[in-house]
Each structure stands twice: as C-alpha cells, then as structure tokens.
Write a protein that holds these residues in place. Structure first.
Motif, PDB file in Angstrom:
ATOM      1  N   SER A 152      -7.928  -9.255  -4.725  1.00 36.40           N
ATOM      2  CA  SER A 152      -8.084  -8.828  -6.277  1.00 36.40           C
ATOM      3  C   SER A 152      -9.079  -9.619  -6.805  1.00 36.40           C
ATOM      4  CB  SER A 152      -6.666  -9.347  -6.701  1.00 36.40           C
ATOM      5  OG  SER A 152      -6.612  -8.957  -8.156  1.00 36.40           O
ATOM      6  N   ALA A 177      -1.945  -3.472  -5.943  1.00 32.30           N
ATOM      7  CA  ALA A 177      -2.353  -2.119  -5.529  1.00 32.30           C
ATOM      8  C   ALA A 177      -2.173  -1.625  -4.071  1.00 32.30           C
ATOM      9  CB  ALA A 177      -3.764  -1.941  -6.208  1.00 32.30           C
ATOM     10  N   GLY A 209      -4.430   0.123  -2.248  1.00 34.94           N
ATOM     11  CA  GLY A 209      -5.852  -0.238  -1.636  1.00 34.94           C
ATOM     12  C   GLY A 209      -5.885  -1.953  -1.406  1.00 34.94           C
ATOM     13  N   VAL A 210      -5.261  -2.828  -2.127  1.00 37.48           N
ATOM     14  CA  VAL A 210      -5.347  -4.222  -2.047  1.00 37.48           C
ATOM     15  C   VAL A 210      -4.478  -4.644  -0.624  1.00 37.48           C
ATOM     16  CG1 VAL A 210      -4.732  -6.490  -2.741  1.00 37.48           C
ATOM     17  CG2 VAL A 210      -5.825  -4.932  -4.245  1.00 37.48           C
ATOM     18  N   SER A 259     -12.767  -8.249  -6.045  1.00 36.12           N
ATOM     19  CA  SER A 259     -12.618  -6.674  -6.537  1.00 36.12           C
ATOM     20  C   SER A 259     -13.197  -6.991  -8.120  1.00 36.12           C
ATOM     21  CB  SER A 259     -11.366  -6.243  -6.468  1.00 36.12           C
ATOM     22  OG  SER A 259     -11.028  -5.904  -5.239  1.00 36.12           O
ATOM     23  N   GLN A 272      -8.858  -0.014  -9.529  1.00 35.78           N
ATOM     24  CA  GLN A 272      -7.486  -0.241  -9.182  1.00 35.78           C
ATOM     25  C   GLN A 272      -7.295  -1.399  -8.182  1.00 35.78           C
ATOM     26  OE1 GLN A 272      -6.487   2.862  -6.205  1.00 35.78           O
ATOM     27  NE2 GLN A 272      -8.637   3.340  -6.110  1.00 35.78           N
ATOM     28  N   ASN A 273      -8.195  -2.090  -7.576  1.00 34.23           N
ATOM     29  CA  ASN A 273      -8.075  -3.104  -6.632  1.00 34.23           C
ATOM     30  C   ASN A 273      -8.143  -4.346  -7.153  1.00 34.23           C
ATOM     31  OD1 ASN A 273      -7.805  -1.387  -4.296  1.00 34.23           O
ATOM     32  ND2 ASN A 273      -9.636  -1.810  -3.644  1.00 34.23           N
ATOM     33  N   ILE A 324      -6.092  -3.329   2.570  1.00 35.59           N
ATOM     34  CA  ILE A 324      -7.184  -4.389   3.007  1.00 35.59           C
ATOM     35  C   ILE A 324      -6.654  -5.715   3.421  1.00 35.59           C
ATOM     36  CG2 ILE A 324      -8.935  -5.847   2.092  1.00 35.59           C
ATOM     37  CD1 ILE A 324      -9.569  -3.687  -0.120  1.00 35.59           C
TER      38      ILE A 324
END
Length: 225
Positions: free
Chosen positions: A190, A167, A169-170, A193, A161-162, A173
């Motif tokens: 991204s 996303a 989560g991105v 990841s 997902q990242n 972060i």
C-alpha cells in the motif's frame, strides 16, 4: 483446435461490433457444446459462476436505473449545469473527477465506473464545458472528450485502488510475491502504491490540461477561419 472456436466467435463479434454480452454467452455455449457438454451442464456452470460473483448482479441492477435517468434528462441536466459555471473547461472537469476518483479508490469507495458514472454524468459535464467555450464543437472533438473522460476513470481507479491496504490487487500482489519467496505485507504494498498514485494523478492532470490547449487551438482556429 476446434475447442478454441469460442475465441474466434468473440473476435468476429467484436469486429462486427455486435452486442458484447450476447457474443460472450454464445461463445461460451458453443465452446461447451464442442467440448462435449450438454445445455443443462453449460447453463449450470453459467449459473454457478453468476452466483459465485453475486456482486455482478448489483451492476446489472444499476443499468435500468441509469437508463431511466438518461431517458428523463440526466445527461442534459448535467450539461446545462456545467455550462452555467464560469471559467469551466473540459480539462478542469476531468481533473477534478480524477482527483475525486483516485481518493475514492484509495479509501475503497466505489463511484460506479464507466457505465454508471462516466457515461451519464462526467462525459456530459465535460462536453458541456466544451460547448460553453466553443460554438463549433464537432463530432470529432466530442469523441476525443469521450475518450479522455473514460481515461480519467481508468487513472483514478486503477492507480488509486492499491493504496487501500485491503484491496484485492494488494492481496494479489502479496500472495504472488509470497509464492516467489518474497515476503511483503499489505501495508508495504500500500505504501509503495502511494507515489505511483501521485505520479498517475500528475500525469492525468497534465494530459487533461493539454486537452484544453488542444481544443482551444483547434476550435479557435476553426472559428477564425
């Protein structure tokens, strides 16, 4: 200290394997009452939380649909379908799904998850592959396959997902690092990841391949005995 009684209720509920949603709701209501809230205020808070996370309603809508599909033979059809494919193994089924799941997560495409996809479709297919190769598949092996099927969803979704630049989560972060004085862009996160996602895919592939070896060694040995 008494305000932490909700945590105790959840622990007891999980230990006794009671209905998860009921346990959490009871814990929330009891915690609210202990904290001095009345029933109206408690249900108002729960209602507002539900409205703010309306995407959860989509999850709830899918449950009866999946239940109907299972009732009318979705699992059985998935199992029979995979049995008719030559040279199929449990590990191969899970490897293919992990690849698809990770690519879908990388492009922010949702396939459902454990309840909507793994339980009614992927796990029966993985079990069907094992049944096509072994006549002495037992309850222990079925539980092992169930765990690996769930793991394939975790590998694909969590690490894929990242890769998607927008996303959640991105963005989390980026925001967290920004508060610490470290400036990064979503694109940088991204890109960072991508190798992690590749490593996770390789690891999952090896693990599922080892599952095939494990089943073959155990069940072929049991067959010979």
């Amino acid at each position: 200290m008494i305000k932490l009684i909700g945590v105790l209720i959840i622990l007891i509920g999980f230990i006794l394997k009671l209905d998860t949603i009921a346990v959490v709701l009871i814990a929330g209501v009891v915690t609210g009452l202990v904290g001095g809230l009345n029933f109206t205020e408690i249900f108002s808070i729960l209602g507002n939380a539900f409205i703010k996370t309306r995407y959860m309603s989509l999850f709830l809508v899918t449950l009866p649909v999946i239940g109907m599909l299972e009732r009318y033979g979705l699992r059985e059809r998935a199992t029979e379908l995979i049995k008719n494919i030559k040279a199929v193994t449990t590990g191969k089924v899970l490897i293919i799904y992990t690849i698809i799941r990770e690519l879908a997560a990388a492009f922010a495409l949702s396939l459902g998850g454990h309840v909507q996809f793994i339980r009614p479709l992927i796990f029966p297919m993985a079990q069907g592959a094992a049944e096509a190769n072994y006549d002495n598949l037992g309850e222990e092996e079925i539980e092992i396959i169930k765990g690996y099927a769930a793991a394939s969803e975790n590998y694909g979704n969590f690490f894929g997902q990242n890769v998607f630049i927008a996303a959640g989560g991105v963005l989390l972060i980026v925001g967290t690092l920004g508060e610490l004085g470290i400036e990064v862009t979503p694109l940088q996160v991204s890109r960072a990841s991508i190798p992690i996602a590749v490593i996770a895919l390789i690891y999952a592939t090896i693990q599922h391949h080892m599952l095939d070896k494990r089943l073959s060694k155990k069940l072929n040995k049991g067959k010979s005995e």
